[in-house]
Scaffold this motif. Sequence first.
Motif, PDB file in Angstrom:
ATOM      1  N   ARG A 144      41.465  29.735 -14.709  1.00  0.00           N
ATOM      2  CA  ARG A 144      42.603  29.162 -13.977  1.00  0.00           C
ATOM      3  C   ARG A 144      43.754  30.173 -13.901  1.00  0.00           C
ATOM      4  NH1 ARG A 144      42.938  24.580 -16.714  1.00  0.00           N
ATOM      5  NH2 ARG A 144      41.406  23.551 -15.405  1.00  0.00           N
ATOM      6  N   MET A 170      42.359  33.200 -11.603  1.00  0.00           N
ATOM      7  CA  MET A 170      41.823  32.939 -10.250  1.00  0.00           C
ATOM      8  C   MET A 170      42.939  32.988  -9.225  1.00  0.00           C
ATOM      9  SD  MET A 170      38.630  31.869  -9.422  1.00  0.00           S
ATOM     10  CE  MET A 170      38.615  30.338  -8.533  1.00  0.00           C
ATOM     11  N   PRO A 171      42.626  33.507  -8.049  1.00  0.00           N
ATOM     12  CA  PRO A 171      43.626  33.438  -6.978  1.00  0.00           C
ATOM     13  C   PRO A 171      43.794  32.002  -6.515  1.00  0.00           C
ATOM     14  CG  PRO A 171      41.580  34.311  -6.150  1.00  0.00           C
ATOM     15  CD  PRO A 171      41.396  34.142  -7.623  1.00  0.00           C
ATOM     16  N   SER A 172      44.825  31.777  -5.759  1.00  0.00           N
ATOM     17  CA  SER A 172      45.093  30.436  -5.238  1.00  0.00           C
ATOM     18  C   SER A 172      43.910  29.950  -4.410  1.00  0.00           C
ATOM     19  CB  SER A 172      46.344  30.499  -4.377  1.00  0.00           C
ATOM     20  OG  SER A 172      46.342  29.461  -3.457  1.00  0.00           O
ATOM     21  N   SER A 173      43.812  28.616  -4.263  1.00  0.00           N
ATOM     22  CA  SER A 173      42.678  28.058  -3.517  1.00  0.00           C
ATOM     23  C   SER A 173      42.783  28.278  -2.016  1.00  0.00           C
ATOM     24  CB  SER A 173      42.562  26.569  -3.813  1.00  0.00           C
ATOM     25  OG  SER A 173      43.763  25.946  -3.474  1.00  0.00           O
ATOM     26  N   CYS A 185      43.265  34.244  -1.309  1.00  0.00           N
ATOM     27  CA  CYS A 185      42.118  34.685  -2.102  1.00  0.00           C
ATOM     28  C   CYS A 185      41.625  36.037  -1.614  1.00  0.00           C
ATOM     29  CB  CYS A 185      40.938  33.729  -1.950  1.00  0.00           C
ATOM     30  SG  CYS A 185      41.226  32.205  -2.777  1.00  0.00           S
TER      31      CYS A 185
END
Lengths: 121, 188
Positions: free
Chosen positions: B172, B175-178, B183
């Motif tokens: 979390r 990780m890049p944003s959704s 991304c």
Amino acid sequence: MSEDLESRLRAALRPVAPGDEFTQKLIARVAADRRSPSKAPSARGRSPKPTTWWLSASMAASLLVAAGIQHQVQERRERERGLEARREVIEALRVTSQKLELAYEAIKSQSSSPADDASGV
Amino acid sequence: MNEATQDFSDEEFARARAGEAAALASLIRAHQRSVYSLALRMLGARDLAEDLTQDVIMQLNGNLISIASNTHLVFWLRRVTTHRAIDQLRRRARVETTPLDDEASHSSTVDSGDPLLQRHLQRLLWDLSPPARAVLLLRYQEDLDPIDIAKTLDMPINTVKSHLKRSLETLRQRMPSSEPSRCEGKST
């Protein structure tokens, strides 16, 4: 957020297939392995298992008996060693007692003799 | 071992177990995907994954008689694959290996949307310890619950849960944003 991450993980971790060539080779290899006569002994390899089990069990039992006997022998030796030490201590006490008795007698005779001399002169 | 393995019936399994060549071939086709994917994502290299898949399937071939059902087979394959992969990683603990950059794009059957995001995820996965990686793969690739993961990996349930919690936390954070555009921008 958590569900989003989890769904992204599920999407990213979908199973992938190996190449078709690999699959074909693998299937051929498994088929060849099944056909090979060297497979037969391993399939029948289960029959010697009871023998192996009994052999292992009897070896374990023999080891246990041997260990028990050795333990008993060692215990008996230690007991004998203890008795011997006890006998030696008693002997030493007896000798010491004799020596003390002799010393006492010597002192006693020495202490009584000057009086005799004095009365005699 | 998701859709494909569910398609493989107990009847087919019984025929494969009896040594019927066609059934054995379809058993391999049904289950190799999952074995290969676990191996690939655990070991991080296609050649190593193929070797491990082959070893596991050959071992299965020798042990098929002792496997009772299709469900047992799936459990056995996951268990053997993950344990062997973890052992292999422990043996070559400090050897440099290629992360999954090339592997993700290798298979034509991958359909995971954003390939850059997938690549990034797989790189993050590679940073986890082998047991933590196995837990995560069994959870999100194989869709197992923590109890089944614990059984598969011979791990206490609380260890499984803490691996999952820590790994998700790490992912979390990294990780890049959704949102797809962001991304792609970050994950190269």
